[in-house]
Design an enzyme around this catalytic site. Structure first.
Site, PDB file in Angstrom:
ATOM      1  N   ARG A 153      38.526   3.537  34.713  1.00  0.00           N
ATOM      2  CA  ARG A 153      39.188   2.263  34.383  1.00  0.00           C
ATOM      3  C   ARG A 153      40.237   1.828  35.392  1.00  0.00           C
ATOM      4  O   ARG A 153      40.920   2.656  35.995  1.00  0.00           O
ATOM      5  CB  ARG A 153      39.843   2.375  33.007  1.00  0.00           C
TER       6      ARG A 153
ATOM      7  N   HIS B  91      34.036   1.292  35.281  1.00  0.00           N
ATOM      8  CA  HIS B  91      32.844   1.714  36.034  1.00  0.00           C
ATOM      9  C   HIS B  91      32.283   0.622  36.948  1.00  0.00           C
ATOM     10  O   HIS B  91      31.067   0.373  36.975  1.00  0.00           O
ATOM     11  CB  HIS B  91      31.759   2.208  35.080  1.00  0.00           C
TER      12      HIS B  91
ATOM     13  N   HIS C   4      27.410  10.057  36.213  1.00  0.00           N
ATOM     14  CA  HIS C   4      27.738   9.889  34.793  1.00  0.00           C
ATOM     15  C   HIS C   4      26.666  10.491  33.879  1.00  0.00           C
ATOM     16  O   HIS C   4      26.391   9.957  32.795  1.00  0.00           O
ATOM     17  CB  HIS C   4      27.926   8.396  34.504  1.00  0.00           C
TER      18      HIS C   4
ATOM     19  N   TYR D 159      24.888  12.484  31.027  1.00  0.00           N
ATOM     20  CA  TYR D 159      25.237  13.038  29.716  1.00  0.00           C
ATOM     21  C   TYR D 159      24.409  14.303  29.563  1.00  0.00           C
ATOM     22  O   TYR D 159      23.176  14.257  29.701  1.00  0.00           O
ATOM     23  CB  TYR D 159      24.848  12.086  28.588  1.00  0.00           C
TER      24      TYR D 159
ATOM     25  N   GLU E  31      32.694  14.118  34.585  1.00  0.00           N
ATOM     26  CA  GLU E  31      32.665  13.196  35.728  1.00  0.00           C
ATOM     27  C   GLU E  31      33.752  13.591  36.720  1.00  0.00           C
ATOM     28  O   GLU E  31      34.940  13.460  36.427  1.00  0.00           O
ATOM     29  CB  GLU E  31      32.893  11.763  35.245  1.00  0.00           C
TER      30      GLU E  31
HETATM   31  C1  BGC Z   1      34.512   6.867  29.811  1.00  0.00           C
HETATM   32  C2  BGC Z   1      34.440   6.409  28.382  1.00  0.00           C
HETATM   33  C3  BGC Z   1      33.446   5.320  28.314  1.00  0.00           C
HETATM   34  C4  BGC Z   1      32.137   5.831  28.781  1.00  0.00           C
HETATM   35  C5  BGC Z   1      31.120   4.760  28.750  1.00  0.00           C
HETATM   36  C6  BGC Z   1      33.180   7.328  30.237  1.00  0.00           C
HETATM   37  O1  BGC Z   1      33.216   7.665  31.577  1.00  0.00           O
HETATM   38  O2  BGC Z   1      35.450   7.880  29.960  1.00  0.00           O
HETATM   39  O3  BGC Z   1      35.686   5.958  27.935  1.00  0.00           O
HETATM   40  O4  BGC Z   1      33.340   4.809  27.028  1.00  0.00           O
HETATM   41  O5  BGC Z   1      32.257   6.304  30.090  1.00  0.00           O
HETATM   42  O6  BGC Z   1      29.896   5.309  28.662  1.00  0.00           O
END
Ligand code: BGC
Length: 379
Positions: free
Chosen positions: A104, A133, A207, A209, A344
């Site tokens: 952010r 992002h 990013h 998961y 991340e």
């Molecule tokens: C952030 C989260 C965000 C997410 C979105 C992450 O990298 O820390 O706050 O909601 O990304 O997928």
């Protein structure tokens, strides 16, 4: 991966035996067309242990990553979708490269060398707008150029993208490359490089998961996690760092010794409430800029482990708090609350507005180089 001594020799032999086959550079295969008609391709990297990573040119997104469990059974340990159209429709950045600035930026604004730059505010935690992002069309939503690579015992794919001066409000033509390598040690290595013709903030990260039980197998609360960080950057209600580097001691964010993620995720602590769980930047103990271990994850039922090493100063641990059962994943099931987690590697959030944080500013004539390694094993 730790192997018993006898089978280590066999594995080494097998690795050499299959090396001639595995050593070729991967060829692209078509993966459909983006909504604007641009063809998208997928590259498959594999090694002799059956590990396989598929990544596409749209967003440099990792579509799947299959790794063995303690019995040698393979499972895809990343979340995501089956088709390109689903990624284009709505994604919480599954498997993607995010940038130009991952994480952010407060108010979607920063000042650099006396000039103020305005970015799209595409995120509003507690009603406070920020840029998240990279903005509306970040690096996760563009089609990258790619080439397959090969070196001793490893296959790779290099993605390249030119982010033009002014794109999403950022200054400077930024030439960025991200290279994925998969080697015979079950290491997925991510090498970042960037150059610019005007000073600009840069914070590019992966990013993915993860769920080490396997995609589609429920929540990640039983994974144990260690993070090599004695401090973190607490956030305000807009999920923006206050500037303080706070000790993890006595908080739910103390992962200096391995602890199960679910242990304290619902702790009634201000930071945990603000994040809706874990969604924080950890200040890594190693600030050397050389590759150092940052985190270690172990999933007891499968035995799978993942170690994250990085040259970056920070690590965002996000426990998938915004997954709410609305998205259907590639295994056919819905992604419910905390069904995946992200680690991340990064510069600290909102760095452009915090001169006291490690600088994320890239200047002309300099080359940004950064590396993160995800190493898979069993225990
Ligand atoms: C952030 C989260 C965000 C997410 C979105 C992450 O990298 O820390 O706050 O909601 O990304 O997928």
């Amino acid at each position: 991966m730790t192997l018993p001594k006898t089978s280590a020799a066999v594995a080494a032999f097998t690795a050499i035996g299959t090396f001639a086959m595995a050593a070729s550079a991967p060829n692209p295969e078509p993966f459909g067309k983006a909504a604007d008609g641009t063809p998208v391709e997928v590259y498959t990297l594999s090694n002799s242990h059956g590990v396989k990573l598929r990544a596409m040119t749209y967003g440099a997104i990792v579509l799947s990553l299959e790794v063995p469990d303690k019995k040698g059974r393979l499972a895809d340990v990343t979340l995501g979708y089956k088709t390109l159209a689903e990624y284009e429709k709505a994604t919480p950045y599954f498997g993607a490269i995010v940038g130009r600035f991952g994480n952010r930026i407060a108010g979607g604004q920063f000042t650099l060398d006396g000039a103020t730059y305005k970015l799209a505010t595409n995120n509003t935690p507690s009603g406070k707008p920020c840029s998240l992002h990279g903005g509306n069309k970040g690096f996760d939503k563009v089609v990258w150029k790619a080439e397959g690579l090969q070196k001793d015992g490893a296959q790779g794919v290099r993605f390249r993208y030119l982010s033009k001066d002014g794109e999403e409000g950022y200054p400077g033509n930024l030439q960025v490359s991200v290279t994925y390598w998969l080697d015979e040690n079950n290491e997925w290595r991510v090498d970042y490089e960037a150059t610019t013709d005007k000073a600009t903030p840069v914070n590019v990260t992966q990013h993915a998961y993860f769920n080490l039980k396997g995609d589609g197998s429920g929540d990640i609360l039983g994974h144990s996690l260690r993070i090599a960080a004695s401090k973190f950057t607490p956030v305000n209600e807009g999920m923006i760092p206050t500037g303080e580097l706070r000790s993890v001691e006595g908080t739910a964010l103390d992962f200096r010794k391995a602890r199960v993620i679910g242990d304290r995720i619902n702790a009634k602590e201000e930071q945990m409430t603000l994040g809706g769980g874990y969604d924080h930047n950890f200040v890594l103990d190693s600030q050397s800029g050389s590759l150092a271990s940052a985190a270690f994850v172990h999933e007891p039922s499968s035995g799978r482990t993942m170690e994250v090493s990085t040259t970056e100063p920070g690590l965002q641990f996000y426990s998938g708090n915004f997954l709410d059962g609305t998205l259907t994943g590639k295994s056919g099931g819905k992604y419910a609350h905390r069904n995946g987690f992200c680690l991340e590697t990064q510069h600290y959030p909102d760095s452009p507005n915090h001169p006291e944080f490690p600088s994320c500013i890239l200047r002309p004539g300099k080359t940004l180089k950064s590396t993160t390694v995800f190493k898979f094993g069993v225990k």
